[in-house]
Write an enzyme that holds these catalytic residues in place. Structure first.
Site, mmCIF file in Angstrom:
data_model
loop_
_atom_site.group_PDB
_atom_site.id
_atom_site.type_symbol
_atom_site.label_atom_id
_atom_site.label_comp_id
_atom_site.label_asym_id
_atom_site.label_seq_id
_atom_site.Cartn_x
_atom_site.Cartn_y
_atom_site.Cartn_z
ATOM 1 C CB CYS A 96 36.768 51.939 32.004
ATOM 2 S SG CYS A 96 37.878 50.563 32.277
ATOM 3 C CG HIS A 236 33.278 50.363 30.254
ATOM 4 N ND1 HIS A 236 34.249 50.293 29.281
ATOM 5 C CD2 HIS A 236 33.782 49.713 31.341
ATOM 6 C CE1 HIS A 236 35.293 49.632 29.770
ATOM 7 N NE2 HIS A 236 35.030 49.275 31.006
ATOM 8 C CG ASN A 266 37.326 46.544 29.929
ATOM 9 O OD1 ASN A 266 37.523 47.658 29.425
ATOM 10 N ND2 ASN A 266 37.128 46.372 31.222
HETATM 11 N N1 COA Z 1 38.705 30.905 33.392
HETATM 12 C C1 COA Z 1 38.236 29.986 34.252
HETATM 13 N N2 COA Z 1 37.971 30.260 35.533
HETATM 14 C C2 COA Z 1 38.167 31.526 35.965
HETATM 15 C C3 COA Z 1 38.658 32.529 35.105
HETATM 16 C C4 COA Z 1 38.925 32.168 33.771
HETATM 17 N N3 COA Z 1 39.396 33.061 32.871
HETATM 18 N N4 COA Z 1 38.760 33.690 35.788
HETATM 19 C C5 COA Z 1 38.352 33.420 37.046
HETATM 20 N N5 COA Z 1 38.004 32.124 37.159
HETATM 21 C C6 COA Z 1 37.540 31.419 38.326
HETATM 22 C C7 COA Z 1 38.000 32.047 39.610
HETATM 23 O O1 COA Z 1 39.326 31.657 39.902
HETATM 24 C C8 COA Z 1 36.999 31.517 40.591
HETATM 25 O O2 COA Z 1 37.391 30.218 40.938
HETATM 26 P P1 COA Z 1 37.306 29.714 42.464
HETATM 27 O O3 COA Z 1 35.840 29.787 42.801
HETATM 28 O O4 COA Z 1 37.851 28.332 42.373
HETATM 29 O O5 COA Z 1 38.139 30.668 43.238
HETATM 30 C C9 COA Z 1 35.721 31.401 39.768
HETATM 31 O O6 COA Z 1 36.133 31.465 38.393
HETATM 32 C C10 COA Z 1 34.707 32.476 40.031
HETATM 33 O O7 COA Z 1 35.363 33.708 40.120
HETATM 34 P P2 COA Z 1 34.572 35.043 40.274
HETATM 35 O O8 COA Z 1 35.556 36.180 40.330
HETATM 36 O O9 COA Z 1 33.563 34.954 41.357
HETATM 37 O O10 COA Z 1 33.780 35.073 38.884
HETATM 38 P P3 COA Z 1 32.770 36.117 38.367
HETATM 39 O O11 COA Z 1 31.501 35.452 38.036
HETATM 40 O O12 COA Z 1 32.686 37.317 39.250
HETATM 41 O O13 COA Z 1 33.420 36.568 36.983
HETATM 42 C C11 COA Z 1 34.686 38.415 36.141
HETATM 43 C C12 COA Z 1 34.699 37.147 36.980
HETATM 44 C C13 COA Z 1 36.031 39.085 36.231
HETATM 45 C C14 COA Z 1 34.389 38.034 34.717
HETATM 46 C C15 COA Z 1 33.570 39.348 36.662
HETATM 47 O O14 COA Z 1 33.667 39.461 38.039
HETATM 48 C C16 COA Z 1 33.639 40.725 36.077
HETATM 49 O O15 COA Z 1 33.477 40.923 34.887
HETATM 50 N N6 COA Z 1 33.808 41.732 36.959
HETATM 51 C C17 COA Z 1 33.849 43.110 36.552
HETATM 52 C C18 COA Z 1 35.107 43.320 35.876
HETATM 53 C C19 COA Z 1 35.195 44.608 35.226
HETATM 54 O O16 COA Z 1 34.263 45.040 34.636
HETATM 55 N N7 COA Z 1 36.336 45.214 35.339
HETATM 56 C C20 COA Z 1 36.707 46.312 34.594
HETATM 57 C C21 COA Z 1 36.284 47.533 35.201
HETATM 58 S S1 COA Z 1 36.563 48.695 33.987
#
Ligand code: COA
Length: 309
Positions: A96, A236, A266
Site C-alpha cells: 500500500c 491510505h 482498500n
Molecule cells: N464480518 C463479521 N465479523 C467479522 C468480519 C466480517 N467481515 N471480519 C472479522 N470479523 C470478526 C472476527 O472474526 C472477530 O470475531 P471473534 O471475536 O469471534 O474472533 C471479530 O470480528 C473481531 O475481529 P477483530 O480482528 O478484532 O476486528 P477489528 O475491530 O480489528 O476489525 C479489521 C478488523 C480488519 C477491519 C481491522 O482490524 C482493520 O482494518 N485492520 C487494519 C487492516 C488494514 O488496514 N490492512 C491493510 C493494510 S494496508
C-alpha cells in the site's frame, strides 16, 4: 461489489462492515483486465492532464504487488502498451506504500538531475489476490489505479519532503505465504487461502495509526511546516477508524482529511493517487496548499510525502 454481495459469500453483515471499516462498495476489475491495463488508463489520463507528450517521460515507476506476470515487471508491460519510447521502467513492491515510494524515488531522481519527467503509478488488481472465503480480509479490498506526472520546474511548489520506513520483522502480520521461492506451488497444491492475502488486522491497525502519524510529523519537520498549516491530508484508505485515529493524533480536523474508502475499499498502491485525484477534481486543493499524503502496508512498510500544490 456491495456489502450485500458479501453477505451472500461469507458470514458477515452490512452493519459489521460499515461500522468496523467504513466500506460500502468496492470496484472489481473484470476477468480479462490486468493491473497493467488499469495503470495504462491512469497514466494516459495523467499525461493528458499534465499536457505531457509520451516521448518526454524518461522514467516510469509502477507500485504494485499484483503485476501482470512474474517476469517481466508490470512497468515494462505498461511501457509497451502506453508507448513510452524514451523511458526506463521498473516496479516497486511496497504494497500500500507503493505510490508514496514511487513519489519518493521520483523526487530524488529529479533532485539529482538523473531524470526530468517521471510517471508514477499505483495499480492493483487485489481481487485476484483475495481469499473470498475469509471474512477477515475479503470485505476490505478493491481494484484501482492512479497516476501522477512528476517534473522539476515548479519553483517553490511540488514535493517538499518524503519519508519511508519499513520493519520486515512484522511481515507475518500481512502476507501471502505460498507462491514465492520460500513456499513454491507444488503440483498437489490445494486451495486453502495460503497463496492469497492473510492479515492480522488488529495488530496492523495499531502499527498503522502510530507510524502514519509519525511519518507525517517527519515530512513536516523536514520541510519546516506545522500540522496546522496542512490544507488536506490524503491518507491510505484502509479503514475509516484508522483514518479517524490518525486525524486525532495529528490534531487535524476530519474536514481536512480526505476519505473515499466508502466507495472503493482498500486499493493498496492505488489508494493514495485515487484519493488525491478525486480531491483535486472536487476542487478541494488550491494552488499553494500544503497536502500531506501518507500510507502503510504489507512489509510492514510506511511513508509520507508533503507537497506544496
Ligand atoms: N464480518 C463479521 N465479523 C467479522 C468480519 C466480517 N467481515 N471480519 C472479522 N470479523 C470478526 C472476527 O472474526 C472477530 O470475531 P471473534 O471475536 O469471534 O474472533 C471479530 O470480528 C473481531 O475481529 P477483530 O480482528 O478484532 O476486528 P477489528 O475491530 O480489528 O476489525 C479489521 C478488523 C480488519 C477491519 C481491522 O482490524 C482493520 O482494518 N485492520 C487494519 C487492516 C488494514 O488496514 N490492512 C491493510 C493494510 S494496508
Amino acid at each position: 461489489m456491495t456489502n450485500a454481495d458479501f453477505e451472500k459469500l461469507v458470514d458477515t453483515s452490512d452493519e459489521w462492515i460499515t461500522t468496523r471499516t467504513g466500506i460500502k462498495e468496492r470496484r472489481i476489475a473484470d476477468d480479462k483486465m490486468t493491473s497493467g491495463d488499469m495503470a495504462v488508463e491512469a497514466c494516459r489520463r495523467a499525461l493528458e492532464m499534465a499536457n505531457c507528450p509520451r516521448e518526454e517521460i524518461d522514467l516510469l515507476v509502477v507500485g504494485t504487488v499484483t503485476p501482470d506476470y512474474r517476469l517481466p515487471s508490470c512497468a515494462c508491460v505498461v511501457q509497451e502498451k502506453l508507448g513510452l519510447p524514451n523511458a526506463v521502467a521498473f516496479d516497486v513492491v511496497a504494497a500500500c506504500a507503493g505510490f508514496i515510494s514511487g513519489l519518493s524515488i521520483a523526487s530524488s531522481f529529479i533532485e539529482s538531475g538523473a531524470y526530468k519527467k517521471i510517471l508514477v503509478v499505483g495499480t492493483e488488481k487485489l481481487s485476484a489476490f483475495t481469499n473470498y472465503k475469509d471474512r477477515n480480509t475479503c470485505v476490505l479490498f478493491g481494484d484501482a489505479a492512479g497516476a501522477a506526472v512528476v517534473a522539476g520546474d515548479n519553483g517553490d511548489r511540488g514535493i517538499l519532503s518524503t519519508y519511508l520506513k519499513s520493519d520486515g520483522r512484522m511481515r507475518p502480520l500481512l502476507w501471502a505465504q505460498v507462491g514465492g521461492t520460500a513456499n513454491p506451488y507444488t503440483p498437489d497444491f490445494q486451495f486453502n487461502g495460503s497463496d492469497k492475502i492473510w492479515m492480522n488486522g488488529s495488530d496492523v491497525f495499531k502499527v498503522a495509526v502510530r507510524e502514519m502519524a509519525d511519518a507525517i510529523r517527519k515530512v513536516l519537520d523536514k520541510a519546516g511546516v506545522k500540522a496546522s498549516q496542512i490544507s488536506l491530508v490524503v491518507p491510505h484508505q484502509a479503514n475509516i477508524r484508522i483514518i479517524e485515529a490518525l486525524a486525532k493524533r495529528l490534531k487535524v480536523d476530519m474536514s481536512r482529511v480526505y476519505r473515499n474508502i466508502e466507495m472503493f475499499g482498500n486499493t493498496s498502491a492505488a489508494s493514495v493517487p485515487l484519493a488525491l485525484d478525486q480531491a483535486n477534481r472536487a476542487g478541494m486543493i488550491k494552488e499553494g496548499d500544503y497536502v500531506a499524503m501518507v500510507a502503510f502496508g504489507g512489509g510492514l512498510i510506511w511513508g509520507a510525502a508533503l507537497v506544496r500544490w
